[in-house]
Design a protein around this motif. Structure first.
Motif, PDB file in Angstrom:
ATOM      1  N   LEU A 438       0.870  -1.171   0.000  1.00 13.77           N
ATOM      2  CA  LEU A 438       0.000   0.000   0.000  1.00 13.77           C
ATOM      3  C   LEU A 438       0.907   1.222   0.000  1.00 13.77           C
ATOM      4  O   LEU A 438       1.828   1.304   0.816  1.00 13.77           O
ATOM      5  CB  LEU A 438      -0.873  -0.007   1.258  1.00 13.77           C
ATOM      6  N   SER A 439       0.666   2.140  -0.904  1.00 12.84           N
ATOM      7  CA  SER A 439       1.548   3.307  -0.999  1.00 12.84           C
ATOM      8  C   SER A 439       0.741   4.591  -0.921  1.00 12.84           C
ATOM      9  O   SER A 439      -0.367   4.670  -1.441  1.00 12.84           O
ATOM     10  CB  SER A 439       2.295   3.253  -2.338  1.00 12.84           C
ATOM     11  N   ARG A 440       1.311   5.606  -0.266  1.00 14.39           N
ATOM     12  CA  ARG A 440       0.602   6.888  -0.219  1.00 14.39           C
ATOM     13  C   ARG A 440       0.925   7.742  -1.444  1.00 14.39           C
ATOM     14  O   ARG A 440       0.049   8.343  -2.036  1.00 14.39           O
ATOM     15  CB  ARG A 440       0.947   7.658   1.057  1.00 14.39           C
ATOM     16  N   ALA A 441       2.196   7.813  -1.798  1.00 11.60           N
ATOM     17  CA  ALA A 441       2.559   8.609  -2.970  1.00 11.60           C
ATOM     18  C   ALA A 441       2.649   7.691  -4.181  1.00 11.60           C
ATOM     19  O   ALA A 441       2.782   6.472  -4.037  1.00 11.60           O
ATOM     20  CB  ALA A 441       3.880   9.321  -2.731  1.00 11.60           C
ATOM     21  N   ALA A 442       2.577   8.291  -5.364  1.00 10.89           N
ATOM     22  CA  ALA A 442       2.583   7.463  -6.570  1.00 10.89           C
ATOM     23  C   ALA A 442       2.827   8.305  -7.805  1.00 10.89           C
ATOM     24  O   ALA A 442       2.658   9.528  -7.789  1.00 10.89           O
ATOM     25  CB  ALA A 442       1.239   6.753  -6.717  1.00 10.89           C
ATOM     26  N   PHE A 443       3.192   7.624  -8.869  1.00  9.60           N
ATOM     27  CA  PHE A 443       3.257   8.200 -10.218  1.00  9.60           C
ATOM     28  C   PHE A 443       2.543   7.205 -11.123  1.00  9.60           C
ATOM     29  O   PHE A 443       2.379   6.025 -10.761  1.00  9.60           O
ATOM     30  CB  PHE A 443       4.727   8.376 -10.640  1.00  9.60           C
ATOM     31  N   SER A 444       2.133   7.630 -12.283  1.00 11.29           N
ATOM     32  CA  SER A 444       1.508   6.727 -13.252  1.00 11.29           C
ATOM     33  C   SER A 444       2.311   5.443 -13.355  1.00 11.29           C
ATOM     34  O   SER A 444       3.546   5.493 -13.389  1.00 11.29           O
ATOM     35  CB  SER A 444       1.501   7.376 -14.633  1.00 11.29           C
ATOM     36  N   GLY A 445       1.639   4.331 -13.421  1.00 11.24           N
ATOM     37  CA  GLY A 445       2.328   3.042 -13.503  1.00 11.24           C
ATOM     38  C   GLY A 445       2.410   2.353 -12.151  1.00 11.24           C
ATOM     39  O   GLY A 445       2.728   1.166 -12.062  1.00 11.24           O
ATOM     40  N   ILE A 446       2.074   3.079 -11.074  1.00 14.52           N
ATOM     41  CA  ILE A 446       2.151   2.513  -9.718  1.00 14.52           C
ATOM     42  C   ILE A 446       1.334   1.231  -9.605  1.00 14.52           C
ATOM     43  O   ILE A 446       1.646   0.344  -8.817  1.00 14.52           O
ATOM     44  CB  ILE A 446       1.677   3.554  -8.662  1.00 14.52           C
ATOM     45  N   GLN A 447       0.279   1.127 -10.435  1.00 13.67           N
ATOM     46  CA  GLN A 447      -0.593  -0.051 -10.349  1.00 13.67           C
ATOM     47  C   GLN A 447       0.163  -1.362 -10.536  1.00 13.67           C
ATOM     48  O   GLN A 447      -0.297  -2.403 -10.095  1.00 13.67           O
ATOM     49  CB  GLN A 447      -1.741   0.069 -11.366  1.00 13.67           C
ATOM     50  N   ARG A 448       1.330  -1.329 -11.157  1.00 10.89           N
ATOM     51  CA  ARG A 448       2.111  -2.562 -11.343  1.00 10.89           C
ATOM     52  C   ARG A 448       2.763  -3.007 -10.032  1.00 10.89           C
ATOM     53  O   ARG A 448       3.242  -4.124  -9.926  1.00 10.89           O
ATOM     54  CB  ARG A 448       3.200  -2.350 -12.403  1.00 10.89           C
ATOM     55  N   TYR A 449       2.827  -2.090  -9.065  1.00 11.13           N
ATOM     56  CA  TYR A 449       3.545  -2.394  -7.826  1.00 11.13           C
ATOM     57  C   TYR A 449       2.689  -2.324  -6.564  1.00 11.13           C
ATOM     58  O   TYR A 449       2.917  -3.081  -5.636  1.00 11.13           O
ATOM     59  CB  TYR A 449       4.717  -1.411  -7.650  1.00 11.13           C
ATOM     60  N   ALA A 450       1.764  -1.380  -6.513  1.00 11.41           N
ATOM     61  CA  ALA A 450       1.105  -1.136  -5.223  1.00 11.41           C
ATOM     62  C   ALA A 450      -0.321  -0.646  -5.383  1.00 11.41           C
ATOM     63  O   ALA A 450      -0.689  -0.067  -6.404  1.00 11.41           O
ATOM     64  CB  ALA A 450       1.907  -0.084  -4.453  1.00 11.41           C
ATOM     65  N   ALA A 451      -1.088  -0.877  -4.313  1.00 10.94           N
ATOM     66  CA  ALA A 451      -2.391  -0.225  -4.161  1.00 10.94           C
ATOM     67  C   ALA A 451      -2.115   1.133  -3.512  1.00 10.94           C
ATOM     68  O   ALA A 451      -1.034   1.346  -2.956  1.00 10.94           O
ATOM     69  CB  ALA A 451      -3.289  -1.063  -3.269  1.00 10.94           C
ATOM     70  N   VAL A 452      -3.071   2.035  -3.571  1.00  9.04           N
ATOM     71  CA  VAL A 452      -2.873   3.344  -2.942  1.00  9.04           C
ATOM     72  C   VAL A 452      -4.099   3.706  -2.104  1.00  9.04           C
ATOM     73  O   VAL A 452      -5.171   3.143  -2.282  1.00  9.04           O
ATOM     74  CB  VAL A 452      -2.655   4.460  -3.997  1.00  9.04           C
ATOM     75  N   TRP A 453      -3.902   4.638  -1.187  1.00 12.33           N
ATOM     76  CA  TRP A 453      -5.070   5.213  -0.522  1.00 12.33           C
ATOM     77  C   TRP A 453      -4.937   6.727  -0.580  1.00 12.33           C
ATOM     78  O   TRP A 453      -3.873   7.250  -0.937  1.00 12.33           O
ATOM     79  CB  TRP A 453      -5.226   4.653   0.889  1.00 12.33           C
ATOM     80  N   THR A 454      -6.023   7.409  -0.267  1.00  9.94           N
ATOM     81  CA  THR A 454      -6.073   8.843  -0.553  1.00  9.94           C
ATOM     82  C   THR A 454      -5.517   9.705   0.579  1.00  9.94           C
ATOM     83  O   THR A 454      -5.816  10.909   0.638  1.00  9.94           O
ATOM     84  CB  THR A 454      -7.514   9.274  -0.894  1.00  9.94           C
ATOM     85  N   GLY A 455      -4.735   9.127   1.475  1.00 11.26           N
ATOM     86  CA  GLY A 455      -3.984   9.907   2.451  1.00 11.26           C
ATOM     87  C   GLY A 455      -4.824  10.407   3.616  1.00 11.26           C
ATOM     88  O   GLY A 455      -5.894   9.881   3.922  1.00 11.26           O
ATOM     89  N   ASP A 456      -4.308  11.459   4.228  1.00  4.67           N
ATOM     90  CA  ASP A 456      -4.871  11.915   5.502  1.00  4.67           C
ATOM     91  C   ASP A 456      -6.116  12.768   5.330  1.00  4.67           C
ATOM     92  O   ASP A 456      -6.068  14.000   5.392  1.00  4.67           O
ATOM     93  CB  ASP A 456      -3.811  12.698   6.278  1.00  4.67           C
ATOM     94  N   ASN A 457      -7.243  12.086   5.175  1.00  5.61           N
ATOM     95  CA  ASN A 457      -8.514  12.806   5.162  1.00  5.61           C
ATOM     96  C   ASN A 457      -8.931  13.082   6.602  1.00  5.61           C
ATOM     97  O   ASN A 457      -8.182  12.828   7.541  1.00  5.61           O
ATOM     98  CB  ASN A 457      -9.570  11.987   4.402  1.00  5.61           C
ATOM     99  N   ARG A 458     -10.119  13.583   6.767  1.00  5.83           N
ATOM    100  CA  ARG A 458     -10.590  13.880   8.128  1.00  5.83           C
ATOM    101  C   ARG A 458     -12.010  13.344   8.304  1.00  5.83           C
ATOM    102  O   ARG A 458     -12.698  13.045   7.347  1.00  5.83           O
ATOM    103  CB  ARG A 458     -10.562  15.390   8.359  1.00  5.83           C
TER     104      ARG A 458
END
Ligand code: GLC
Length: 753
Positions: A438-458
């Motif tokens: 699971l990664s917080r930061a990303a660049f295009s192509g991240i889908q080959r390596y990691a899932a992401v979440w949308t960071g520190d919401n409230r």
């Protein structure tokens, strides 16, 4: 004038060079430079593909070069290198404005005519779905819990968008990792532009008959996800931080006692010794091995956070090895750069270097070998708490393929290289298992390596709304595996908000409850019985529809389609869907309309053309209209499309708890329906060598006669489904039912075979 190669042409004029590469008949790479340099791909481009030359013709007529592929004509004006893309009917799909590309000092731009009604994509951006009229920027930024609808910079960068006009669709991927800009009609009504503060004018024009095909073609270029471990689609519980180890066990036990399904528990930064990566806190996690074993025995997977910052401490082996081998990012004076993150003074591995990634992967391997199942990479923008603009200086030095590059170029791709190192480490530890990152930061192509979440919401209703367009635009940008911190990360959670968030969250691709230190506890039972019961109902539902969700991940791995889709993805010809950001489709069959305001027990819902059934009470609706739908606190409006086939299974406490032999197949009335169901072992990489099954499920329904066909179209996995239970929804007249031409009798609208 031009030189033809087997993959395109090169022309030079007025001190500029233009290279047009035909990646395939619909994907055209444009590279224009005023320097003596060769084109560079970023990490976004998936390397192992795209080397099959494709047929194209080139002709030259005075100042014009025309290139024809099987799907497009590309017309280049040799005077200024401006370009036009036309389809085979001669319709202009995309056209440069006023000469197209311009080079300023360290600033490059490409101007295009603004002919589209909507622009989608751009990855993880705040705001609404459609970005027309906005100016956007790509620079991975840790917003430190302050983001809102209007925030420009967030953690991830996807320099990709889709343009939609009534007559056509296309995408543009600007393959440049520097800080980039997209002015989509903010400055002018006549043109839009994209550009960057450095690097190359290197972009891909991506044609597609519709948005679906644009996304498919874009992910052909930038890659698609691998099948994730099935447990990573289950419910996941996190907090900053569950500590000490007894608390972790107590949380895990409570899930089991209360029979709320849960697959994963997260360990946030406090499990470490002074925030030193790859260590365990000697007081609070003294018996961590025993804790890991107990969690495993209860069926939990464990994911630990691993940040990039390595604590400056001579007594710490990771720091020492990094210094001795010169693995850290340097400042402009070639001295290892030091910035403050959680451990205090820290150094940052230069993940762009192969040797550094291998080293990190080895460290990670030893760490996860002790019983860690997945890795959570955070603060990887990289975030530097005392840094100028919250990161490291742009003139810091990295090395990529042996060449020195500055942080201004490395910044946006840093996290993706870190995810690559993490993936390597997990695969070194368990070569036959699917890695989960699971990664917080990303660049295009991240889908080959990691899932992401949308960071520190409230814990705000605004953030519950915000997660919908964010996840949908991520999905349109090639990243199908994302989610939000359910319940909200910052601020104290509230009961009603938590209920509404979990109701929506179970239909998002990645489902994780997470909250910040110092805030009110945020487990499904933290807000009393009502919340616990409703959360349980919805989390169970997630486990019930897991075969459907898993199938969507299979489709994402094959075609790059989002799991959670904006309505426009499915109903592009229905203009009413073009701007809907507060409803979404889970795949192509289920429409979800979350309630995202307090004290609202009714919701306005738009249903696209066709017949829809209310999931809860079977009520039939004619689409193409808005409806007011009752949504008492325990109900999220959900609709299923006519002719839908939805595979389900019995609920488990965690994925893999039971051997699942039976597939429950819900058929929704319609004249016909078809669905492909995918199965594999859910955990190993054997599917990639053929150990999976594909089953085609089909039905026709005419004059009260229902004919169902089950057809195994690919068979490579032995431990699959042995039984089918068909459940008939809304079929008020069922005179005869045939399954593969044998007649069956339904009892209470159910048949088991
Ligand atoms: C960052 C992350 C958050 C995490 C915290 C502590 O704010 O976004 O998810 O809990 O750091 O590690």
């Amino acid at each position: 004038m031009f030189t033809k190669f087997n993959d395109g042409i090169v022309v030079k004029n007025n001190g500029k060079t233009l290279q047009i590469r035909i990646v395939n008949s619909k994907i055209i790479n444009v590279f224009i430079t005023d320097k003596d340099e060769v084109r560079k791909d970023t990490i976004a481009i998936e390397k192992r593909k795209h080397n099959t030359p494709c047929n194209f013709d080139v002709s030259e007529n005075s100042d014009i070069i025309t290139i024809k592929t099987e799907s497009l004509s590309i017309i280049v004006n040799l005077n200024d290198f401006s370009i036009k893309f036309l389809n085979l009917e001669g319709l202009v799909i995309n056209e440069d404005y006023n000469g197209g590309v311009r080079f300023y000092n360290n600033d490059i731009r490409c101007y295009k005519k603004l002919n589209e009604d909507h622009y989608y994509g751009f990855g993880e951006k705040a705001g609404y779905l459609d970005k027309k009229g906005e100016n956007l920027e790509m620079w991975n930024t840790d917003e430190l819990m302050t983001h809102n609808q209007g925030t420009k910079l967030l953690y991830q960068s996807y320099p990709f968008f889709i343009g939609l006009n009534k007559k056509y669709t296309y995408g543009i991927f600007f393959d440049n990792s520097f800080r980039s800009f997209f002015d989509m009609g903010f400055e002018s009504n006549e043109y839009y532009y994209f550009g960057a503060k450095g690097g190359q004018m290197n972009y891909y024009f991506i044609y597609g008959e519709n948005i679906k095909e644009v996304v498919e073609n874009y992910t052909y270029l930038t890659g698609r996800i691998n099948m994730p471990p099935m447990w990573s689609l289950g419910n996941q519980q996190s907090r900053y931080s569950y500590t000490p180890q007894e608390k972790v066990l107590e949380i895990a036990k409570t899930f089991r006692e209360k029979e709320i399904p849960c697959d994963v528990i997260y360990l946030d930064i406090d499990y470490m010794e002074g925030y030193r990566v790859f260590t365990w806190n000697k007081e609070t996690f003294l018996n961590y091995k025993e804790m890991l074993k107990k969690l495993r025995d209860m069926g939990f997977k464990v994911i630990t956070i691993v940040d990039p910052g390595v604590k400056k401490d001579y007594a710490y082996n990771v720091y020492r090895e990094g210094i001795e081998n010169d693995y850290f990012v340097k400042d402009k004076f070639s001295i290892p750069f030091i910035g403050h993150v959680w451990p205090g003074e820290s150094l940052f591995p230069d993940f762009l270097r192969d040797d550094v990634r291998h080293w990190w992967a080895d460290k990670l391997k030893d760490f996860v070998n002790e019983g860690i199942d997945g890795i959570w990479n955070d603060m990887n923008e990289p975030s530097v708490l005392d840094g100028i603009n919250k990161t490291m200086p742009e003139d810091n030095v990295h090395y990529l393929n042996g060449y020195k590059i500055l942080h201004s170029e490395a910044h946006n791709v840093y996290a993706t290289y870190m995810a690559m190192a993490t993936q390597e480490g997990l695969l070194k530890s368990r070569p036959n298992e699917r890695p989960f990152i699971l990664s917080r930061a990303a660049f295009s192509g991240i889908q080959r390596y990691a899932a992401v979440w949308t960071g520190d919401n409230r814990s705000l209703y605004e953030h519950l709304l915000l997660m919908m367009p964010m996840i949908m635009n991520l999905g349109l940008s090639g990243q199908p595996f994302s989610g939000s911190d359910v319940g909200g990360f910052g601020d104290d959670g509230q009961e009603e908000l938590f209920i509404r968030w979990i109701e929506a969250g179970v239909f998002t691709p990645f489902l994780r409850i997470h909250s910040a230190n110092g805030t009110r506890e945020q487990e499904p039972w933290s807000f009393g019985k009502r919340c616990e019961d409703i959360s349980k109902k919805y989390i169970k539902m997630r486990y019930e529809i897991l075969p459907y969700i898993y199938d969507l991940f299979y489709i994402a791995s094959q075609k790059g389609y989002p799991v959670m889709r904006p309505l426009v993805f499915e109903y592009q010809n229905d203009e009413n869907t073009h701007n809907i950001y507060d409803e979404f489709m889970l795949g192509d069959n289920i429409l979800v309309a979350p309630v995202y305001l307090p004290s609202k027990e009714i919701r306005e819902v738009y249903l696209p053309k066709g017949i829809w059934y209310d999931y809860w009470n079977g009520k039939e609706f004619e689409g193409g209209k808005h409806y007011l739908i009752d949504a008492p606190i325990d109900v999220i409006p959900l609709f299923v499309k006519e002719g839908a086939i939805i595979p389900k299974q019995n609920v488990q406490a965690y994925i893999g708890e039971k051997q699942i032999d039976e597939l429950i197949v819900e058929l929704y009335k319609g004249s016909c329906g078809e669905y492909i169901h995918y199965e594999d072992d859910g955990i190993s990489i054997k599917y990639s060598s053929g150990e999976y099954n594909l089953t085609d499920l089909k039905f026709e329904y005419v004059n009260g006669i229902l004919k169902i066909y089950i057809n195994r179209i690919y068979s490579g996995y032995k431990n699959g489904i042995k039984k089918y239970k068909f459940v008939f929804k809304n079929f008020n007249k069922l005179d005869k039912i045939f399954i593969n031409d044998h007649e069956y009798k339904a009892e209470n609208y159910v048949i088991e075979i």
